[in-house]
Design a protein around this motif. Structure first.
Motif, mmCIF file in Angstrom:
data_model
loop_
_atom_site.group_PDB
_atom_site.id
_atom_site.type_symbol
_atom_site.label_atom_id
_atom_site.label_comp_id
_atom_site.label_asym_id
_atom_site.label_seq_id
_atom_site.Cartn_x
_atom_site.Cartn_y
_atom_site.Cartn_z
ATOM 1 N N ARG A 93 0.772 -1.258 0.048
ATOM 2 C CA ARG A 93 0.093 0.135 -0.034
ATOM 3 C C ARG A 93 0.865 1.235 0.117
ATOM 4 N NH1 ARG A 93 -4.355 0.275 4.772
ATOM 5 N NH2 ARG A 93 -2.674 0.873 5.842
ATOM 6 N N LYS A 195 -2.795 6.826 1.371
ATOM 7 C CA LYS A 195 -2.507 7.320 2.952
ATOM 8 C C LYS A 195 -1.544 8.382 2.738
ATOM 9 C CE LYS A 195 -2.541 4.604 7.346
ATOM 10 N NZ LYS A 195 -3.928 4.573 7.305
ATOM 11 N N TYR A 200 -6.054 13.915 5.030
ATOM 12 C CA TYR A 200 -6.489 14.106 6.876
ATOM 13 C C TYR A 200 -6.523 15.663 6.999
ATOM 14 C CZ TYR A 200 -6.055 9.438 8.047
ATOM 15 O OH TYR A 200 -6.242 8.141 8.178
ATOM 16 N N GLU A 231 -16.247 6.196 3.779
ATOM 17 C CA GLU A 231 -15.314 5.576 4.907
ATOM 18 C C GLU A 231 -15.445 6.466 6.215
ATOM 19 O OE1 GLU A 231 -11.328 5.231 5.055
ATOM 20 O OE2 GLU A 231 -11.360 6.390 3.274
ATOM 21 N N GLY A 233 -13.277 8.380 9.287
ATOM 22 C CA GLY A 233 -12.082 9.241 9.160
ATOM 23 C C GLY A 233 -10.877 8.412 9.093
ATOM 24 N N ILE A 258 -6.096 -2.645 5.512
ATOM 25 C CA ILE A 258 -5.757 -3.994 5.670
ATOM 26 C C ILE A 258 -6.641 -4.740 6.821
ATOM 27 C CG2 ILE A 258 -3.801 -5.491 6.631
ATOM 28 C CD1 ILE A 258 -2.018 -2.852 5.566
ATOM 29 N N THR A 259 -7.168 -3.952 7.715
ATOM 30 C CA THR A 259 -8.305 -4.712 8.445
ATOM 31 C C THR A 259 -9.318 -5.014 7.616
ATOM 32 O OG1 THR A 259 -7.421 -3.176 10.240
ATOM 33 C CG2 THR A 259 -9.212 -4.333 10.995
ATOM 34 N N THR A 301 -6.500 -0.277 11.828
ATOM 35 C CA THR A 301 -5.388 -0.917 12.743
ATOM 36 C C THR A 301 -5.604 -0.321 14.237
ATOM 37 O OG1 THR A 301 -3.941 -1.020 10.977
ATOM 38 C CG2 THR A 301 -2.874 -0.869 13.057
HETATM 39 C C1 LIG Z 1 -5.327 3.750 7.530
HETATM 40 C C2 LIG Z 1 -6.548 4.031 7.078
HETATM 41 C C3 LIG Z 1 -7.725 3.051 7.245
HETATM 42 C C4 LIG Z 1 -7.666 1.759 7.769
HETATM 43 O O1 LIG Z 1 -6.602 1.098 7.275
HETATM 44 P P1 LIG Z 1 -6.147 -0.127 8.080
HETATM 45 O O2 LIG Z 1 -4.897 -0.776 6.896
HETATM 46 O O3 LIG Z 1 -7.193 -1.077 8.468
HETATM 47 O O4 LIG Z 1 -5.429 0.259 9.385
HETATM 48 C C5 LIG Z 1 -8.812 3.532 6.767
HETATM 49 N N1 LIG Z 1 -9.215 4.682 6.132
HETATM 50 C C6 LIG Z 1 -8.154 5.557 6.066
HETATM 51 C C7 LIG Z 1 -8.371 6.885 5.770
HETATM 52 C C8 LIG Z 1 -6.836 5.403 6.727
HETATM 53 O O5 LIG Z 1 -6.058 6.446 6.471
#
Ligand SMILES: *Cc1c(COP(=O)(O)O)cnc(C)c1O
Length: 354
Positions: A93, A195, A200, A231, A233, A258-259, A301
């Motif tokens: 990722r 990411k 953010y 989704e 935040g 990933i979760t 996570t």
């Molecule tokens: C990191 C994140 C997630 C969750 O991702 P994981 O890999 O499950 O921790 C979901 N949405 C956003 C905007 C994220 O930054």
């Protein structure tokens, strides 16, 4: 193989005491990983050093145009053993984010090795109290001293570690979620799937609004029609509707958690039908009103599984499952955290021992 030069601190910090409230993201360990990138030379000078401040030119590009990406994963402790959870997925990722942001690719094995070696050096910082873990934050910043708008030619890849407390101090607790109808987080063709800090920065204003309204998280709608669920935040979102598991499909503006991926695989292995599709907010409100919306939970996570007890959309406030934790929600939490902490079998091969 990444050749990592290790310099250990001669002045180790005092570690938090057993039972201390760790919170999230405020305590940092003794060491950090750094690797530089220079155009023409590639990634070089991989090193683990005592944790320290950075010295950067105020003209460093990251400060001005936000060319950066980050990741988040955890190390879990069980007696003498320590584990990571699917770190190869974070490495993949990271490169999907890098590509979108014109940041050079980091070989996946470098990423995983950097994380593993740093956690090994600071292994004694992995907290041992129930539900605690060591949060791992890998990130890349653009470091050219240049105010022109272009991809940087130099970068730093850094990993820092932060012992963090149990997300739920007193067991799983349902949260209230604010469905945002004014601001949007990302659009297709933008960078919602990456990411990166910019996503953010764009989300803070709605988070403040939700908090002012008494809600802990924002649930985003799509950026074009403001009609389809995207989704939360920092979490993906799941619904149990009439016995089926439904989650928004990955469409380019949603972060591929990933979760999220793990929950889908676990649910399928239990025989649930899982639908990754568009879900309109109208469908959701109707399902909540006619009683077919059985459970709602977020995945990420930090919290792993976060039960949702209340949803607010414009003038509607919907209570889910009597504000209690759903059966499937609890079972998923127990199953995934059991794998992460090495307390149960790992049928999917997700756990990586250090
Ligand atoms: C990191 C994140 C997630 C969750 O991702 P994981 O890999 O499950 O921790 C979901 N949405 C956003 C905007 C994220 O930054």
């Amino acid at each position: 193989m990444l050749d990592i030069k290790i310099t250990k601190t001669t002045t180790p910090k005092e570690k938090p005491a057993k039972g201390a409230a760790l919170g999230f993201g405020r305590i940092f360990t003794d060491h950090m990983f750094i690797m530089n990138y220079t155009e023409g030379k590639g990634w070089h000078d991989a090193r683990i050093e005592p944790y320290h401040n950075l010295e950067l030119s105020p003209a460093s590009m990251v400060f001005h145009y936000g060319q950066e990406m980050f990741e988040g994963l955890k190390a879990y402790r069980n007696g003498d053993a320590a584990y990571l959870f699917r770190p190869d997925m974070n490495a993949k990722r990271a490169n999907a984010s890098n590509e979108r942001l014109c940041i050079p690719e980091i070989p996946e094995e470098y990423f995983v090795e950097a994380v593993k070696e740093l956690v090994k050096v600071d292994k004694d910082w992995i907290p041992t109290d129930e539900g605690t873990s060591l949060y791992i934050r890998p990130f890349v910043i653009a470091t050219d001293d240049f105010l022109g708008v272009a991809p940087s030619k130099t970068y730093m890849f850094i990993v820092i570690l932060s012992p963090s407390g149990a997300y739920y101090a007193s067991g799983l607790a349902p949260v209230g979620i604010w469905i945002e109808d004014e601001y949007v987080r990302a659009v297709k063709g933008g960078m919602g799937f990456a990411k990166t800090g910019g996503n953010y920065a764009a989300s803070l204003i709605a988070q403040v609004k939700a908090h002012d309204g008494g809600y802990s998280q924002v649930l985003w709608l799509d950026g074009v029609e403001r009609k389809y669920i995207e989704e939360v935040g920092a979490m993906n979102i799941f619904f149990k509707i009439n016995g089926k598991i439904v989650t928004p499909m990955l469409n380019g503006s949603i972060l591929p958690g990933i979760t999220r991926n793990s929950v889908i695989q676990v649910c399928k292995s239990w025989g649930y039908e899982v639908e990754e599709r568009k879900i309109s907010v109208d469908e959701l409100v109707a399902a909540a009103k006619n009683g077919s919306l059985e459970e709602v939970f977020g995945t990420g996570t930090a919290a792993v599984i976060s039960p949702v007890g209340k949803l607010r959309y414009v003038d509607d406030v919907m209570e889910i499952g009597g504000g209690k934790i759903g059966e499937l929600t609890q079972k998923l939490y127990d199953t995934i955290t059991g794998i992460q902490w090495g307390k149960t079998e790992d049928p999917f091969g997700w756990r990586v021992e250090l």
